[in-house]
Design a protein around this motif. Structure first.
Motif, mmCIF file in Angstrom:
data_model
loop_
_atom_site.group_PDB
_atom_site.id
_atom_site.type_symbol
_atom_site.label_atom_id
_atom_site.label_comp_id
_atom_site.label_asym_id
_atom_site.label_seq_id
_atom_site.Cartn_x
_atom_site.Cartn_y
_atom_site.Cartn_z
ATOM 1 N N UNK A 140 2.452 -6.098 -9.022
ATOM 2 C CA UNK A 140 3.900 -5.997 -9.271
ATOM 3 C C UNK A 140 4.167 -5.763 -10.753
ATOM 4 N N UNK A 141 3.406 -6.429 -11.618
ATOM 5 C CA UNK A 141 3.549 -6.227 -13.059
ATOM 6 C C UNK A 141 3.214 -4.805 -13.465
ATOM 7 N N UNK A 142 2.136 -4.255 -12.902
ATOM 8 C CA UNK A 142 1.748 -2.881 -13.231
ATOM 9 C C UNK A 142 2.789 -1.881 -12.735
ATOM 10 N N UNK A 143 3.364 -2.131 -11.564
ATOM 11 C CA UNK A 143 4.426 -1.252 -11.056
ATOM 12 C C UNK A 143 5.641 -1.353 -11.972
ATOM 13 N N UNK A 144 6.002 -2.568 -12.367
ATOM 14 C CA UNK A 144 7.144 -2.781 -13.261
ATOM 15 C C UNK A 144 6.962 -2.166 -14.636
ATOM 16 N N UNK A 145 5.702 -2.020 -15.060
ATOM 17 C CA UNK A 145 5.407 -1.401 -16.357
ATOM 18 C C UNK A 145 5.186 0.095 -16.248
ATOM 19 N N UNK A 146 5.596 0.679 -15.129
ATOM 20 C CA UNK A 146 5.535 2.118 -14.919
ATOM 21 C C UNK A 146 4.103 2.634 -14.781
ATOM 22 N N UNK A 147 3.191 1.794 -14.277
ATOM 23 C CA UNK A 147 1.815 2.232 -14.073
ATOM 24 C C UNK A 147 1.604 2.942 -12.749
ATOM 25 N N UNK A 148 2.405 2.573 -11.751
ATOM 26 C CA UNK A 148 2.257 3.122 -10.404
ATOM 27 C C UNK A 148 3.612 3.448 -9.797
ATOM 28 N N UNK A 149 3.625 4.457 -8.944
ATOM 29 C CA UNK A 149 4.718 4.707 -8.017
ATOM 30 C C UNK A 149 4.167 4.403 -6.629
ATOM 31 N N UNK A 150 5.042 4.128 -5.689
ATOM 32 C CA UNK A 150 4.607 3.887 -4.318
ATOM 33 C C UNK A 150 5.294 4.873 -3.386
ATOM 34 N N UNK A 151 4.589 5.225 -2.315
ATOM 35 C CA UNK A 151 5.181 6.091 -1.299
ATOM 36 C C UNK A 151 4.524 5.787 0.039
ATOM 37 N N UNK A 152 5.097 6.340 1.088
ATOM 38 C CA UNK A 152 4.535 6.149 2.421
ATOM 39 C C UNK A 152 3.225 6.916 2.548
ATOM 40 N N UNK A 153 2.279 6.324 3.239
ATOM 41 C CA UNK A 153 1.011 7.000 3.526
ATOM 42 C C UNK A 153 1.173 7.799 4.809
ATOM 43 N N UNK A 154 0.737 9.033 4.766
ATOM 44 C CA UNK A 154 0.738 9.873 5.963
ATOM 45 C C UNK A 154 -0.682 10.394 6.188
ATOM 46 N N UNK A 155 -1.051 10.628 7.444
ATOM 47 C CA UNK A 155 -2.372 11.208 7.698
ATOM 48 C C UNK A 155 -2.559 12.552 6.987
ATOM 49 N N UNK A 156 -1.473 13.300 6.823
ATOM 50 C CA UNK A 156 -1.574 14.606 6.154
ATOM 51 C C UNK A 156 -2.030 14.441 4.706
ATOM 52 N N UNK A 157 -1.480 13.461 4.011
ATOM 53 C CA UNK A 157 -1.887 13.247 2.622
ATOM 54 C C UNK A 157 -3.274 12.606 2.568
#
Length: 188
Positions: A140-157
């Motif tokens: 959560x800290x790394x996401x808050x510090x702009x280290x990661x974005x999150x998105x839905x996982x799809x079989x295509x990706x």
């Protein structure tokens, strides 16, 4: 917020070269910890056949040609000797497959490797050694510090995009143009 079954997409300039342009499938998430597999980076010079040999698996099994070419992924920097198979939901091993979502399962026993070798395993697989792990509040800290974005996982990706294109495909899946990303975090 539960991130199980989501993708973490590394932001430019995240600061850890092990995760530069990484896409990570989150396999487990709780207040105590998070665990995921890097799905866009293969382990150099290691083949499925090598893995079977190292584990003394497959003696007497004629390895299916498509399986023999399956790449082995660098799942993350934790416990490199530990293997995981992220796979499509068309395969389950009773008592050892964890269904992560309606589209994805994870199995970490040698039975799945034998089934893959015979051509009887899941339709889609990512064979990973090691994993990425976070302690309480760390992700959560790394996401808050702009280290990661999150998105839905799809079989295509996860399974249908070549490794070099997964980072951009994940970003584009929620409307982000990778060329416009900045490593600077904004504050309101």
């Amino acid at each position: 917020m539960d991130l199980t079954g989501k993708l973490l997409v590394a932001m430019p300039g995240m600061g850890d070269p092990r995760f530069e342009r990484s896409v990570i499938y989150i396999c487990a998430y709780s207040d105590e910890a998070a665990m995921g597999l890097v799905i866009n980076r293969t382990a150099p010079d290691l083949t499925f056949r090598d893995l079977l040999s190292q584990l003394d698996i497959g003696e007497g099994i004629e390895v299916a040609p498509a399986s023999a070419r399956a790449p082995i992924y660098f799942g993350g920097p934790v416990e490199h000797g530990r293997g995981f198979v992220l796979h499509s939901a068309d395969y389950t091993a009773e008592g050892s497959t964890l269904m992560l979502s309606p589209a994805f399962g994870m199995t970490a026993t040698t039975d799945i490797l034998e089934d893959i070798a015979r051509g009887e395993g899941p339709r889609d697989v990512i064979l990973a050694l090691g994993y990425a792990g976070w302690g309480p509040g760390q992700l959560e800290g790394e996401i808050g510090e702009n280290g990661w974005l999150t998105c839905d996982a799809t079989p295509e990706i996860v399974f249908g995009t070549e490794n070099g294109g997964k980072w951009e495909a994940a970003l584009r899946s929620f409307g982000v143009d990778p060329r416009l990303l900045s490593s600077d975090a904004g504050r309101a």
